[in-house]
Design an enzyme around this catalytic site. Sequence first.
Site, short mmCIF file in Angstrom:
data_model
loop_
_atom_site.label_atom_id
_atom_site.label_comp_id
_atom_site.label_asym_id
_atom_site.label_seq_id
_atom_site.Cartn_x
_atom_site.Cartn_y
_atom_site.Cartn_z
N ASP A 101 0.81 -1.22 0.00
CA ASP A 101 0.00 0.00 0.00
C ASP A 101 0.84 1.27 0.00
O ASP A 101 0.32 2.36 -0.21
CB ASP A 101 -0.96 0.02 1.19
N HIS A 143 -0.16 7.66 9.86
CA HIS A 143 0.35 6.30 10.11
C HIS A 143 1.87 6.19 9.98
O HIS A 143 2.46 5.27 10.57
CB HIS A 143 -0.27 5.31 9.12
N ASP A 178 -10.20 10.01 12.47
CA ASP A 178 -10.13 9.05 11.38
C ASP A 178 -10.73 7.71 11.80
O ASP A 178 -10.75 7.36 12.99
CB ASP A 178 -8.66 8.86 11.00
N HIS A 180 -9.34 4.98 11.32
CA HIS A 180 -8.22 4.16 11.76
C HIS A 180 -7.46 4.84 12.90
O HIS A 180 -7.37 6.07 12.96
CB HIS A 180 -7.26 3.91 10.59
N TYR A 306 -12.03 7.95 1.12
CA TYR A 306 -11.79 7.34 -0.18
C TYR A 306 -12.98 7.48 -1.13
O TYR A 306 -12.97 6.91 -2.21
CB TYR A 306 -11.35 5.89 0.02
#
Length: 379
Positions: A101, A143, A178, A180, A306
């Site tokens: 990714d 991240h 978020d 995540h 997304y």
Amino acid sequence: MGRKVALVRSAQSIQAADSLPSNVGRASRVHALIDAFGLNDKLDIIEPEPLDNDALTIFHSEEYIDCLFAIDSDSEYSYGSNKSDEDDEKDRQQRFGLVHDCALFEGVEEHVRYAAGGTVAAANILVDGQAQIAIHWEGGRHHSQRSKAAGFCYVNDVVLGILALQKRFSRVLYIDLDLHHGDGVQDAFLYSSRVMTLSLHHYDRGFYPNSGGEISEGRGNGAGYSVNVPLQRGTNDSSFIHVFSAVANKVLTAFDPEVIVVQCGCDGLAGDPHKIFNLTSNVFARSIKTVLGWERPALLLGGGGYSLPECARCWTRLTAIACGYDIAPEADVPEHVFLNEYAPGFDMLTDVMLIEDSNTNAYLDSIVQAVQAALPNQS
């Protein structure tokens, strides 16, 4: 009189953000909708400078940055005819997370330099007192670790922005909305009592990044300063607002921040391809209104998301709120180059899904109580 607002962007920074494979064209759509609503006339536009290597390595390792930028202008690696060199380079990319990714792509260097440069520019606007609210929707890459790309994030602009804020502000509160867990930012300040991280996210076994399940994860002097709110599948507006309001106010009282950074990743929206949370833009609107109501300098960043129209709707609405007014979800999307992408309703609404919220009231209340117990300076 309202507070002064700055939006960090330029044609070059938008183009650089548009090249990110996970979010191709997103930045163009976000800023086109902001302009279509006339918000560009209600704030200051600040053009960012791309960050150089010296500035990037304030957080990231030199070895990581060297590997990240090892791609040449033709998107081919300079292996020559030596297969051993090619294998060594691929091993190095694997070590730094530049695979899967986060595989290298043409334009990665420009993307990284502008993503980081924009957030640092926004932070410096607050440091210098040029505005009380600074916005950089191309930031929020939460991240990335010091020496490793992760989760579509090649640079941790958030960490670099917080480090810039520390030139003036002693206590920085970072809030992550978020879907995540904001693992990269949490890890960077795990031992710090000058930065408190608060991440509200989905947590489940096997769900990326497989962290954030513990309510408190601070270490040493940072014990109690890394706070997580793990939420269940189907989280809706009511559940999120309930827990955010309770937890955020407790964090505000315990930490008394001088400046707030909010990562507004909107992959928890019901219209996002993940389809895990069942949120509308009302959650983000309420959260940002709460934060801005604290009347402290604030840095608003982007993040995950997304569905291009959903991101544009959400961040345009948040930009309006920063400027002192709201855009009704029922409002029509104005005529602009991407209007057809808002079919069939051509409005600012997010349609919710018919799914169950797995959070119970008892579970949410237990989180609030656990956060209360974990926070520092509690009697």
